[in-house]
Design an enzyme around this catalytic site. Structure first.
Site, short mmCIF file in Angstrom:
data_model
loop_
_atom_site.label_atom_id
_atom_site.label_comp_id
_atom_site.label_asym_id
_atom_site.label_seq_id
_atom_site.Cartn_x
_atom_site.Cartn_y
_atom_site.Cartn_z
N GLN A 62 -5.09 -0.29 -1.01
CA GLN A 62 -4.10 -1.14 -0.35
C GLN A 62 -3.09 -1.64 -1.40
O GLN A 62 -2.84 -0.95 -2.36
CB GLN A 62 -4.76 -2.30 0.41
N ALA A 72 -8.26 3.15 3.05
CA ALA A 72 -7.32 3.72 2.08
C ALA A 72 -7.08 5.20 2.39
O ALA A 72 -7.93 5.87 2.97
CB ALA A 72 -7.90 3.59 0.67
N GLY A 73 -5.92 5.67 1.99
CA GLY A 73 -5.60 7.10 2.06
C GLY A 73 -4.84 7.46 0.81
O GLY A 73 -3.67 7.10 0.68
N HIS A 74 -5.50 8.07 -0.14
CA HIS A 74 -4.88 8.36 -1.44
C HIS A 74 -4.67 9.87 -1.56
O HIS A 74 -5.62 10.65 -1.53
CB HIS A 74 -5.78 7.83 -2.57
N THR A 75 -3.40 10.24 -1.72
CA THR A 75 -3.03 11.66 -1.70
C THR A 75 -2.88 12.21 -3.11
O THR A 75 -2.21 11.61 -3.94
CB THR A 75 -1.69 11.84 -0.96
N GLY A 87 0.81 -1.21 0.00
CA GLY A 87 0.00 0.00 0.00
C GLY A 87 0.85 1.26 0.00
O GLY A 87 2.08 1.22 0.11
N ASP A 88 0.19 2.39 -0.21
CA ASP A 88 0.83 3.72 -0.17
C ASP A 88 1.93 3.88 -1.21
O ASP A 88 2.92 4.58 -0.99
CB ASP A 88 1.39 4.00 1.24
N GLU A 89 1.76 3.24 -2.33
CA GLU A 89 2.77 3.32 -3.40
C GLU A 89 2.66 4.63 -4.19
O GLU A 89 3.55 4.95 -4.96
CB GLU A 89 2.60 2.14 -4.37
N GLY A 90 1.53 5.33 -4.00
CA GLY A 90 1.31 6.56 -4.76
C GLY A 90 0.19 6.38 -5.78
O GLY A 90 0.13 7.09 -6.79
N LYS A 91 -0.74 5.46 -5.48
CA LYS A 91 -1.83 5.16 -6.41
C LYS A 91 -2.69 6.40 -6.69
O LYS A 91 -3.04 6.68 -7.84
CB LYS A 91 -2.73 4.05 -5.82
N LYS A 94 8.28 7.78 -6.44
CA LYS A 94 9.15 8.28 -5.36
C LYS A 94 10.63 8.01 -5.60
O LYS A 94 11.41 7.84 -4.67
CB LYS A 94 8.67 7.72 -4.01
N THR A 109 -4.11 7.12 9.12
CA THR A 109 -3.99 7.07 10.58
C THR A 109 -2.84 7.93 11.10
O THR A 109 -2.68 8.07 12.31
CB THR A 109 -3.75 5.62 11.05
#
Ligand code: GDP
Ligand code: IMO
Ligand code: MG
Length: 429
Positions: free
Chosen positions: A225, A40-43, A13-17, A332, A302
């Site tokens: 994820q 999920a947390g998509h930035t 997860g958090d790969e930059g999707k 990244k 979180t």
């Protein structure tokens, strides 16, 4: 033509999707979430404005893109309304371009209480869930007792179901976990409010997507994820409760397997993980700290600090074969700019045996030692680069090595958080 594009995470997860989905939707007609929930947390960064989406697809910032939440997503009405309010405050109108499947299981407050009570009871072996009720909501779906969005259109039946579900969960909360319980009357009231807002957005998502496919529209399926958090293929039990892999697209949105044209795996140039569970290439040293600092590796949901480590090709080989990856977006890269040297894990050693690929459950990989190759760093800034030719030679060599090890092309390279900070080597749409 690649009209049906899947974008998913290849790691934990958090790969930059979110960033990549937002970038690609400049050319898409629709974006679909098919699994997970507001864990999920998509930035997305556009200019100097940062938006973090948990539940609403990352195409919502584009005016002409319709957003769909498929039946595979566990839907928290509370989280949805909160996100709609956040977006409205930024001038983003949601209600007329967001469509919800009637088959979405609802996340209720009792699921959150159960998630938290279970984590506490697990003590040291806690999974480190996001505490959003995701696991318990999927349990109710599989047990065939959960409430689905469509149930709200017959409120009398919905209330009966709610009563039965709460009876069971309150019993467990009280007697097994000695935990606070959920109030039926209060929740019944909330169901009425939620239904007024959500029912107008309810749609037969599978049929709508089929229509769009018939019209050769461009659809992007947005994973949440990552592959190693997949309930079946990930580091079980330290996983989430859905199929995060490409197979989940069809079950979670109602499109046919043969309609998928392209699977783009998002791979961070190093590895991170948030929560518990094995992580063979984890770095508990100053290099890990530097990656975390330069990469701002704190959870978008979180706020927890993410664990950092080297790129793990053993894990990625499985991600490539399970997902049928067509191409990779490498994100990244700029975070590694300062490093003197970089390592890539190419095999694991366990009891004197070497493995290049293996089933990824937690027990299997617990005592694995990573075998590394080392490459020289580039130690110049790649931040914001958009032209492959500009990249330093050693950065190109790192990219080529990963392509060769995985036998998959790296089609896109992300060089910063902003929407336009990308090197596009192949246009996917
Ligand atoms: P997601 O869950 O896969 O969408 O990823 P997250 O949004 O949780 O985490 C990715 C983080 O990295 C976010 O803060 C992004 O703004 C940031 N990011 C994405 N791509 C890049 C990149 O290429 N370089 C840098 N420096 N940051 C990036
Ligand atoms: P995005 O989409 C990273 C992790 C949690 C925990 C495990 C189970 O932003 O990449 P859950 O609440 O799902 O039952 O927690 O899964 N997890 C994530 N880690 N990124 C995510 O989403 C995650 N969603 C869940 O930390 O280890
Ligand atoms: Mg995230």
């Amino acid at each position: 033509m690649n009209n049906n594009l899947v974008v998913l995470g290849a790691q934990w997860g958090d790969e930059g999707k979110g960033k990549i989905v937002d970038m690609l939707t400049a050319e898409a007609d629709a974006v679909v979430r098919f699994q997970g929930g507001h864990n999920a947390g998509h930035t997305i960064v556009v200019g100097d404005e940062t938006t973090i989406l948990h539940l609403i697809p990352s195409g919502i910032l584009r005016q002409n893109v319709d957003c769909y939440i498929g039946n595979g997503v566990v839907l928290s009405p509370h989280a949805l309304l909160e996100e709609m309010t956040m977006l409205a405050a930024r001038g983003v109108e949601v209600a007329n371009k967001l469509f919800l499947s009637d088959g979405c299981p609802l996340i209720l407050p009792c699921h959150i209480l159960l998630d938290q009570a279970r984590e506490r009871a697990r003590g040291k072996s806690a999974i480190g869930t996001t505490g959003r009720g995701i696991g318990p909501a999927y349990e109710d779906k599989i047990a065939r007792r959960g409430l689905r969005l469509g149930d709200l259109s017959r409120m009398d039946r919905a209330l009966e179901k709610l009563e039965a579900v709460l009876d069971l969960h309150n019993f467990t909360l009280k007697n097994y976990y000695q935990h606070e319980q959920c109030d039926y009357a209060q929740l019944a009231d909330q169901l009425h409010t939620w239904s007024e807002i959500m029912l107008p957005m309810m749609t037969d998502v599978s049929a709508r997507l089929h229509d769009l496919q018939q019209q050769h529209k461009k659809i992007l399926f947005e994973g949440a994820q990552g592959t190693l958090l997949d309930i079946d293929h990930g580091t079980y039990p330290y996983v989430t409760s859905s199929n995060t892999t490409a197979g989940g697209v069809c079950a979670g949105s109602g499109v046919a397997p043969g309609s998928i044209d392209y699977v783009l795996a998002i791979v961070k140039a190093y590895t991170t993980r948030v929560g518990g569970g094995p992580f063979p290439t984890e770095l508990n040293d100053s290099v890990g700290e530097e990656l975390g600092r330069r990469g701002h590796e704190f959870g978008a949901t979180t706020g927890r600090q993410r664990r950092c480590g080297w790129l793990d090709v053993v894990a990625l080989r499985r991600a490539v074969h399970i997902n049928g990856v067509s191409g990779i977006c490498f994100t990244k890269l700029d975070v590694m700019d300062q490093l003197e040297e970089l390592r890539i894990c190419v095999a694991y050693t366990q009891d004197g045996q070497s493995f290049e690929s293996l089933p990824f459950n937690a027990d299997n990989i617990e005592n694995c030692q990573p075998e590394y190759i080392t490459l020289p760093g580039w130690q110049t800034s790649t931040v914001g680069m958009t032209d492959f030719a500009q990249l330093p030679q050693n950065a190109k060599a790192y990219i080529s090595k990963v392509e060769a090890l995985l036998n998959v092309p790296i089609d896109i390279i992300s060089t910063g958080p902003e929407r336009n900070e990308n090197i596009i080597r192949k246009r996917i749409y």
